[in-house]
Design an enzyme around this catalytic site. Structure first.
Site, mmCIF file in Angstrom:
data_model
loop_
_atom_site.group_PDB
_atom_site.id
_atom_site.type_symbol
_atom_site.label_atom_id
_atom_site.label_comp_id
_atom_site.label_asym_id
_atom_site.label_seq_id
_atom_site.Cartn_x
_atom_site.Cartn_y
_atom_site.Cartn_z
ATOM 1 N N ASP A 1 0.851 -1.352 0.092
ATOM 2 C CA ASP A 1 0.101 -0.055 -0.008
ATOM 3 C C ASP A 1 1.023 1.232 0.020
ATOM 4 O O ASP A 1 0.306 2.419 0.138
ATOM 5 C CB ASP A 1 -0.802 0.072 1.300
ATOM 6 C CG ASP A 1 -0.238 -0.013 2.448
ATOM 7 O OD1 ASP A 1 1.258 -0.199 2.611
ATOM 8 O OD2 ASP A 1 -0.937 -0.062 3.523
ATOM 9 N N GLU B 1 3.280 2.196 2.138
ATOM 10 C CA GLU B 1 3.574 2.723 3.593
ATOM 11 C C GLU B 1 5.001 2.192 3.659
ATOM 12 O O GLU B 1 5.462 1.125 3.155
ATOM 13 C CB GLU B 1 2.857 2.071 4.652
ATOM 14 C CG GLU B 1 1.409 2.799 4.549
ATOM 15 C CD GLU B 1 0.713 2.407 5.932
ATOM 16 O OE1 GLU B 1 1.017 1.288 6.417
ATOM 17 O OE2 GLU B 1 -0.448 2.917 5.926
ATOM 18 N N HIS C 1 15.659 28.991 3.005
ATOM 19 C CA HIS C 1 15.273 29.967 2.225
ATOM 20 C C HIS C 1 15.445 31.164 3.117
ATOM 21 O O HIS C 1 15.730 32.312 2.600
ATOM 22 C CB HIS C 1 13.907 29.820 1.907
ATOM 23 C CG HIS C 1 13.309 30.831 0.949
ATOM 24 N ND1 HIS C 1 13.613 31.341 -0.184
ATOM 25 C CD2 HIS C 1 12.098 31.735 1.236
ATOM 26 C CE1 HIS C 1 13.266 32.324 -0.960
ATOM 27 N NE2 HIS C 1 12.179 32.474 0.004
ATOM 28 N N ASP D 1 17.105 38.542 -7.287
ATOM 29 C CA ASP D 1 16.488 39.278 -7.037
ATOM 30 C C ASP D 1 17.350 39.934 -5.682
ATOM 31 O O ASP D 1 18.340 39.366 -5.458
ATOM 32 C CB ASP D 1 15.385 38.850 -6.249
ATOM 33 C CG ASP D 1 15.281 37.538 -5.375
ATOM 34 O OD1 ASP D 1 16.142 37.452 -4.663
ATOM 35 O OD2 ASP D 1 14.282 36.639 -5.512
ATOM 36 N N LYS E 1 13.032 41.352 -8.964
ATOM 37 C CA LYS E 1 12.096 40.435 -9.366
ATOM 38 C C LYS E 1 10.780 40.608 -8.609
ATOM 39 O O LYS E 1 10.869 40.997 -7.378
ATOM 40 C CB LYS E 1 12.615 39.128 -8.997
ATOM 41 C CG LYS E 1 11.648 38.174 -9.224
ATOM 42 C CD LYS E 1 12.057 36.566 -8.983
ATOM 43 C CE LYS E 1 11.795 36.225 -7.538
ATOM 44 N NZ LYS E 1 12.266 34.662 -7.216
ATOM 45 N N ARG F 1 7.058 38.893 -8.103
ATOM 46 C CA ARG F 1 6.494 37.466 -8.056
ATOM 47 C C ARG F 1 5.166 37.736 -8.089
ATOM 48 O O ARG F 1 4.215 38.186 -7.169
ATOM 49 C CB ARG F 1 6.731 36.623 -6.680
ATOM 50 C CG ARG F 1 5.729 35.132 -7.035
ATOM 51 C CD ARG F 1 6.484 34.051 -6.005
ATOM 52 N NE ARG F 1 7.985 33.467 -6.402
ATOM 53 C CZ ARG F 1 8.039 32.823 -7.575
ATOM 54 N NH1 ARG F 1 7.012 32.559 -8.328
ATOM 55 N NH2 ARG F 1 9.331 32.427 -7.593
ATOM 56 N N SER G 1 12.932 26.215 -8.745
ATOM 57 C CA SER G 1 11.663 25.461 -8.529
ATOM 58 C C SER G 1 11.178 25.328 -10.052
ATOM 59 O O SER G 1 11.512 24.153 -10.680
ATOM 60 C CB SER G 1 10.741 26.205 -7.663
ATOM 61 O OG SER G 1 9.661 25.428 -7.596
ATOM 62 N N THR G 2 10.365 26.141 -10.477
ATOM 63 C CA THR G 2 9.893 25.927 -11.879
ATOM 64 C C THR G 2 10.789 26.483 -12.800
ATOM 65 O O THR G 2 10.557 26.525 -14.237
ATOM 66 C CB THR G 2 8.281 26.594 -12.026
ATOM 67 O OG1 THR G 2 8.670 28.406 -11.914
ATOM 68 C CG2 THR G 2 7.606 26.495 -10.774
ATOM 69 N N THR H 1 12.109 32.184 -12.664
ATOM 70 C CA THR H 1 12.738 33.283 -12.201
ATOM 71 C C THR H 1 14.306 33.138 -13.014
ATOM 72 O O THR H 1 14.563 34.370 -13.519
ATOM 73 C CB THR H 1 13.215 33.065 -10.628
ATOM 74 O OG1 THR H 1 12.178 33.008 -9.938
ATOM 75 C CG2 THR H 1 14.294 34.193 -10.217
HETATM 76 C C1 R5P Z 1 12.691 32.639 -4.083
HETATM 77 O O1 R5P Z 1 12.509 33.731 -3.261
HETATM 78 C C2 R5P Z 1 13.551 31.829 -4.345
HETATM 79 O O2 R5P Z 1 14.832 32.269 -3.891
HETATM 80 C C3 R5P Z 1 13.767 31.166 -5.827
HETATM 81 O O3 R5P Z 1 14.087 32.509 -6.370
HETATM 82 C C4 R5P Z 1 12.387 30.738 -6.194
HETATM 83 O O4 R5P Z 1 11.875 29.958 -5.408
HETATM 84 C C5 R5P Z 1 12.689 30.217 -7.507
HETATM 85 O O5 R5P Z 1 11.256 29.887 -7.873
HETATM 86 P P1 R5P Z 1 11.211 29.336 -9.443
HETATM 87 O O6 R5P Z 1 12.224 28.540 -10.171
HETATM 88 O O7 R5P Z 1 9.991 28.802 -9.432
HETATM 89 O O8 R5P Z 1 11.162 30.660 -10.354
#
Ligand code: R5P
Length: 291
Positions: free
Chosen positions: A34, A36, A124, A161, A184, A186, A214-215, A218
């Site tokens: 399952d 776990e 962060h 940023d 920057k 957001r 992340s994505t 930025t």
């Molecule tokens: C945000 O303040 C972090 O320092 C990164 O700039 C942010 O997490 C990057 O996210 P992404 O790649 O989605 O733009």
């Protein structure tokens, strides 16, 4: 001291074991039908100091960590140090709107339950360390990343940023080159706006440094701005490479020349190890492990 490396931090745990010359523990990890998780520590650790190394991301890895802590505690370890190469949920470090969870606090409180000390890399925001109810420390992978960039003859460092400016300054100082930062804004979780700004990047080999990719939004927007301003090459470097939502494709289509990340999250871009700075911090805070 023994090191227990979890499934989300195999590389960091192995590198750390080599660096501080302490043995890795044998353990069985498996998943039930399952899904776990199951953990069993195979060595006798009663009365021993144990370092648990596990990236708390994505969600299932947090449960794995809690079970590893339970197993180590129950086996009678004397002192448990939890090393979180990447501390997931660190970006939800406050209530942005009424009714929200302070996610990093919630996760930190659970991790604190069977920990005597916590160590994490480039959180962060530093203030999240206070969410742990045990002593918590951070270290930075910036110098390891800077060393790599120096070998690549990078001659201009950029922060995407203002918040990342100090990181860029530190790397630039180590490389002995110039640095600057972008403005920057957001818009939402996946959209950012980079305000054009005159930079001294023409003809240069630029590296943009951030704590997290992340994505990739930025970095992709920053690359486009730099290329528009005549940068010869633009590399992107981060400590924590999440690379979600088509980040790799986004960066490559923005004409990124190289993607560099540490191994706090193991990906094809993990070109340097966060074990360097963790080992340095450990040797400073736990000098007895030098023997
Ligand atoms: C945000 O303040 C972090 O320092 C990164 O700039 C942010 O997490 C990057 O996210 P992404 O790649 O989605 O733009």
């Amino acid at each position: 001291m023994y090191i227990l490396g979890g499934t989300s931090a195999k590389n960091v745990a192995q590198n750390l074991a080599n660096k501080i010359q302490q043995p890795l523990l044998q353990a069985t990890y498996k998943r039930f039908p399952d899904d776990e998780f199951y953990v069993r520590v195979l060595d006798d650790i009663a009365g021993e100091d144990v370092l648990i190394v596990q990236t708390a991301y994505p969600d299932p890895k947090i449960v794995e960590l809690l079970l590893m802590q339970d197993a180590v505690h129950d086996a009678g370890a004397k002192k448990i140090t939890v090393v979180l190469p990447y501390f997931g949920y660190s970006r939800q470090d406050k209530k942005f709107e009424e009714g929200e969870a302070i996610s990093s606090r919630a996760v930190a409180q659970h991790i604190s339950m069977h920990a005597d000390c916590v160590i994490t890399v480039d959180p962060h925001k530093e203030h999240i360390l206070k969410f742990f109810s045990v002593p918590a420390y951070s270290c930075s992978a910036v110098s390891t990343i800077a060393q790599y960039l120096k070998e690549k003859n990078i001659d201009f460092i950029l922060a995407p940023d203002k918040g990342a400016k100090d990181r860029a300054k530190e790397a630039a100082t180590l490389i002995n080159c110039e640095y600057d930062y972008l403005e920057k804004t957001r818009i939402d979780g996946t959209t950012v706006k980079i305000t054009p700004k005159k930079l001294d990047a023409r003809g240069k080999h630029v590296a943009i440094i951030d704590d997290i990719i992340s994505t990739g939004g930025t970095m992709a927007n920053s690359i486009k701005e730099l290329k528009k301003q005549g940068a010869k090459t633009v590399s992107v470097a981060c400590t924590h490479g999440l690379f979600v939502g088509g980040a790799k494709e986004k960066l490559l289509s923005a004409d990124c020349d190289e993607i560099i990340s540490t191994d706090t999250i193991e990906t094809e871009f993990s070109k340097v190890s966060a074990a360097d700075c963790i080992a340095e911090l450990l040797l400073k805070t736990l000098p007895h492990i030098k023997n």
